[in-house]
Design a protein around this motif. Structure first.
Motif, PDB file in Angstrom:
ATOM      1  N   ASP A  37      46.647  -3.847 -45.829  1.00 24.15           N
ATOM      2  CA  ASP A  37      46.063  -5.198 -45.858  1.00 24.15           C
ATOM      3  C   ASP A  37      47.082  -6.301 -45.572  1.00 24.15           C
ATOM      4  OD1 ASP A  37      44.405  -3.396 -47.155  1.00 24.15           O
ATOM      5  OD2 ASP A  37      43.842  -4.746 -48.773  1.00 24.15           O
ATOM      6  N   CYS A  68      46.398 -13.641 -54.545  1.00 24.28           N
ATOM      7  CA  CYS A  68      46.155 -12.288 -54.042  1.00 24.28           C
ATOM      8  C   CYS A  68      47.331 -11.418 -54.456  1.00 24.28           C
ATOM      9  CB  CYS A  68      46.019 -12.276 -52.517  1.00 24.28           C
ATOM     10  SG  CYS A  68      45.879 -10.583 -51.905  1.00 24.28           S
ATOM     11  N   VAL A  76      46.439 -10.527 -45.407  1.00 25.16           N
ATOM     12  CA  VAL A  76      46.716 -11.358 -46.581  1.00 25.16           C
ATOM     13  C   VAL A  76      47.724 -12.451 -46.219  1.00 25.16           C
ATOM     14  CG1 VAL A  76      47.785 -11.327 -48.871  1.00 25.16           C
ATOM     15  CG2 VAL A  76      46.213  -9.485 -48.206  1.00 25.16           C
ATOM     16  N   GLN A  91      41.672  -9.985 -54.579  1.00 26.22           N
ATOM     17  CA  GLN A  91      42.452  -8.857 -54.087  1.00 26.22           C
ATOM     18  C   GLN A  91      41.525  -7.692 -53.785  1.00 26.22           C
ATOM     19  OE1 GLN A  91      44.525  -8.851 -57.940  1.00 26.22           O
ATOM     20  NE2 GLN A  91      44.251  -6.634 -57.941  1.00 26.22           N
ATOM     21  N   GLU A 148      48.691  -7.993 -54.060  1.00 24.77           N
ATOM     22  CA  GLU A 148      48.343  -6.921 -53.138  1.00 24.77           C
ATOM     23  C   GLU A 148      48.148  -5.601 -53.863  1.00 24.77           C
ATOM     24  OE1 GLU A 148      50.855  -6.220 -49.723  1.00 24.77           O
ATOM     25  OE2 GLU A 148      49.237  -5.167 -48.710  1.00 24.77           O
ATOM     26  N   ALA A 164      50.362 -15.329 -52.372  1.00 25.07           N
ATOM     27  CA  ALA A 164      50.142 -13.909 -52.103  1.00 25.07           C
ATOM     28  C   ALA A 164      51.366 -13.129 -52.577  1.00 25.07           C
ATOM     29  CB  ALA A 164      49.908 -13.671 -50.620  1.00 25.07           C
ATOM     30  N   TYR A 205      38.925 -14.640 -47.177  1.00 24.67           N
ATOM     31  CA  TYR A 205      40.279 -15.203 -47.272  1.00 24.67           C
ATOM     32  C   TYR A 205      40.438 -16.376 -46.297  1.00 24.67           C
ATOM     33  CZ  TYR A 205      42.228 -11.097 -49.801  1.00 24.67           C
ATOM     34  OH  TYR A 205      42.529 -10.112 -50.712  1.00 24.67           O
ATOM     35  N   THR A 250      47.283 -16.614 -46.078  1.00 24.34           N
ATOM     36  CA  THR A 250      48.052 -17.404 -47.052  1.00 24.34           C
ATOM     37  C   THR A 250      49.059 -18.313 -46.353  1.00 24.34           C
ATOM     38  OG1 THR A 250      47.865 -15.517 -48.553  1.00 24.34           O
ATOM     39  CG2 THR A 250      49.430 -17.238 -49.162  1.00 24.34           C
ATOM     40  N   PHE A 301      38.256  -9.882 -46.752  1.00 24.72           N
ATOM     41  CA  PHE A 301      39.234 -10.426 -45.802  1.00 24.72           C
ATOM     42  C   PHE A 301      38.650 -11.657 -45.107  1.00 24.72           C
ATOM     43  CE2 PHE A 301      41.013  -5.862 -45.005  1.00 24.72           C
ATOM     44  CZ  PHE A 301      41.604  -5.875 -46.253  1.00 24.72           C
TER      45      PHE A 301
END
Lengths: 105, 547
Positions: free
Chosen positions: B163, B46, B167, B77, B48, B142, B133, B171, B130
């Motif tokens: 976010d 990911c 994230v 992402q 960002e 991440a 994830y 992670t 999300f």
């Protein structure tokens, strides 16, 4: 430049007694409308001078829709168009009509 | 049987990275070497890219990795926003993509998808990505962005938290590695947005991360037709349903609504009865309404450039941290928009005869962002409210009230012709052609027709809740489609019947005077006016300053 004229026989006279009104501006994407109370009560004429050619069917549809939606008898509209979109044309026409609906003493 | 292989692998990655760090801190010039040490071929990464905040240093660093060692990454992402995000696929660093939003890269991403350069998983809404994830798209690594960090790795994100917490949560708690770029290393962060034990490496960037001002609409560009649509929405939807809790899109029509609240809305006596609680980014256009006492509370997905001092000075309205600055959170605000708002109102590029809408054209894939989530009925909602119950009643007047679901008001607003005279209404969405061309199972539809309750154009309002069959629905849509081909193809007598039933309402039916559709009705007619309303607290970015 292109000139278009649409003449309609209509059922109702436009309300109010204002003789003349003007609204809008001649600018790109905009237009100016002059309205005069100068015709027989059952007639409405819309004259257009436009910088953009080839939109005759759309102009016809916009004018047809306008005279169907509102009482416009006795009015002559003269439009000086700078390539306005149909939504702007409709708005300006209805604004011009509203100005004519006022009653002057 | 081994039950902690992933944790061991994570520890090995961190161990490899530690050769380049002093504690958790890594020099910017070692960023690429750090990524080469920590990332493995085929990892889910990911990077960002929110819709505003970008981990730009880390994306450049990732682009520079040696592709002999690192390739075939699966990027997960929310935003594909920077050119580097797509350069990764050109270079072969990454091959697979799952994302939500691609605003500025929408044309290039379309080209690369057509050219087979990117294997597309799916285009998601934010909340949906999300969610994944935590289920099947958990990142191995991440790469995130924050304003500052201390030596323990505690992060301060500033107003653009966006976010990051989501994230990091996914992670760090599933054996992944979290690397943050920060603008500065400090002794103590102003507030802890991300606790340091979730952050493994901190890279100090030589310049602040990039933030895009996405939510600033210059009132000078608002047209009179847009003002007319805004008047229709306020008088024809906000007022009769009494909509207090809502989300606005980012177009000019909704900016016009925001600027009409203190003028047109005030004159209608609506203050306190509508538009008081928002899930919304800090739109500068809402400042006049806030200053006039309309708005009680706003929760935000992200922040907006130039709004920091204003927000800090209006903490009764915004969510702020102990340091005084905005705390945004995209995941929570999306949930708020889904479950706690009674209305979504926004613009789109295309609407078809069933009311499906899309921002995809054959050459651009802009993604969805949050709109499909905001603009959908929450089937899991259980709390009543006046607008929700009223909408449910209109959709199903014969239903047993105690068992009748309410409905969220999902309103699409726009002029019948958009930029370059492109019609808003179409027989067939470009999204369908795109799906055929790319062999996608699903056409990228932003808002499905069965979720849309109202369509507002300069010609009037179509209330789709009151339509009883697909024919009525089609004619209600044609009936507000103006002089587009779709509008001119209407069945006039049916449209007249729908108008008699109040399914279609024209401006004159609502007592709206077209003469009032004038720019003088806007509470602010320029960015400078907004600055004045804010008492000088709003500091617009330079591209919006013309004085």
């Amino acid at each position: 430049m292109q000139d278009l004229t649409f003449t309609h026989e209509v059922a109702e006279r436009a309300t109010g007694n204002t003789k003349l009104a003007i609204t809008g501006v001649v600018a790109s994407g905009n237009l100016e409308v002059l309205v005069e109370r100068a015709l027989p009560e059952k007639q409405c004429v819309v004259k257009i001078r436009t910088t953009v050619r080839g939109f005759d069917p759309v102009w016809k549809a916009v004018v047809d829709g306008f005279v169907e939606r509102f009482p416009t008898g006795g009015l002559r509209f003269s439009i000086n168009d700078g390539g306005a979109r149909p939504d702007t044309v409709s708005l300006r026409l209805s604004q011009a009509l509203r100005l004519m609906e006022k009653t002057e003493q | 049987m081994q039950w902690h292989k992933n944790r061991d692998a994570r520890d090995q990655r961190i161990e490899a990275g530690r050769k380049l760090s002093a504690g958790k801190i890594v020099d910017a010039q070692d960023a690429t070497r750090l990524l080469e040490a920590v990332i493995c071929k085929g990892d889910r990464v990911c990077l960002e890219g929110d819709n505003q905040k970008q981990a730009d240093l880390l994306s450049s660093a990732l682009l520079a990795v040696n592709t002999e060692f690192i390739s075939d990454l699966h990027m997960v992402q929310s935003g594909v926003v920077l050119p580097e995000h797509l350069d990764l696929f050109e270079r072969g660093v990454a091959t697979k993509l799952d994302y939500a939003y691609s605003g500025p890269q929408s044309a290039r991403i379309a080209q690369m998808l057509f050219g087979g350069k990117i294997q597309l998983g799916a285009v998601h809404t934010y909340l949906e990505l999300f969610a994944r994830y935590f289920i099947d798209l958990t990142p191995n690594v991440a790469l995130i962005a924050a304003v500052s960090a201390d030596r323990e790795g505690n992060l301060y994100t500033g107003p653009n938290t966006e976010d990051t917490p989501t994230v990091v949560e996914a992670t760090a708690f599933k054996d992944g590695v979290v690397i943050a770029q920060v603008n500065e290393i400090v002794a103590n962060v102003p507030r802890v947005d991300i606790p340091g034990d979730r952050v493994h490496f901190v890279v100090k960037a030589d310049k602040p991360f990039f933030v895009e001002p996405l939510f600033t609409r210059d009132p000078a560009a608002i047209t009179e037709t847009q003002i007319l649509t805004a008047m229709l929405a306020i008088k024809g939807i906000y007022a009769p349903y009494g909509v207090k809790r809502l989300n606005h899109g980012i177009g000019f029509n909704t900016a016009a609504i925001e600027l009409l609240l203190p003028t047109f809305g005030e004159a209608l006596g609506l203050k306190g009865r509508i538009a008081s609680h928002f899930a919304l980014n800090p739109h500068p256009a809402l400042i006049p309404a806030i200053e006039s006492g309309w708005v009680e509370q706003i929760h935000s997905f992200g922040s907006e450039v130039g709004m920091d001092d204003y927000i800090r000075a209006r903490s009764d309205v915004y969510f702020t941290g102990p340091d005084g600055s905005l705390r945004s959170n995209r995941a929570f605000s999306q949930v708020a928009g889904l479950y706690a708002c009674d209305m979504f109102i926004g613009s789109t590029l295309q609407i078809d005869l069933a009311g499906n809408s899309s921002t995809v054209t054959t050459t651009r894939i802009a993604g969805f962002g949050g709109a499909p989530n905001m603009g959908s009925d929450a089937r899991g909602r259980r709390h009543p409210s006046e607008p929700w119950l009223q909408a449910g009643k209109e959709a199903d007047p014969a239903g047993l009230p105690a068992l009748r679901r309410g409905r969220k008001l999902v309103v699409q607003i726009g002029e019948t012709f958009g930029e370059k005279n492109v019609p808003l209404f179409v027989e067939k969405l470009d999204a369908i052609a795109l799906a055929e061309k790319l062999n996608l199972d699903l056409a990228p539809v932003m808002i499905y027709g069965d979720d849309v309750t109202h369509i507002v154009t300069e010609e009037g309002i179509a209330n789709l809740l009151l339509c009883r069959d697909p024919d009525e629905r089609e004619q209600a849509i044609r009936g507000v489609a103006g002089y587009t081909d779709v509008g001119r193809g209407r069945d006039k007598s049916m449209v007249n019947q729908l108008r008699d039933r109040g399914v279609i309402q024209r401006p004159e039916d609502l007592g709206i005077d077209p003469l009032q559709a004038d720019r003088n009705l806007l509470a602010a007619r320029s960015i400078k006016d907004i600055v004045r309303w804010s008492g000088g607290l709003y500091a617009p970015p330079s591209k919006f300053r013309n004085w």
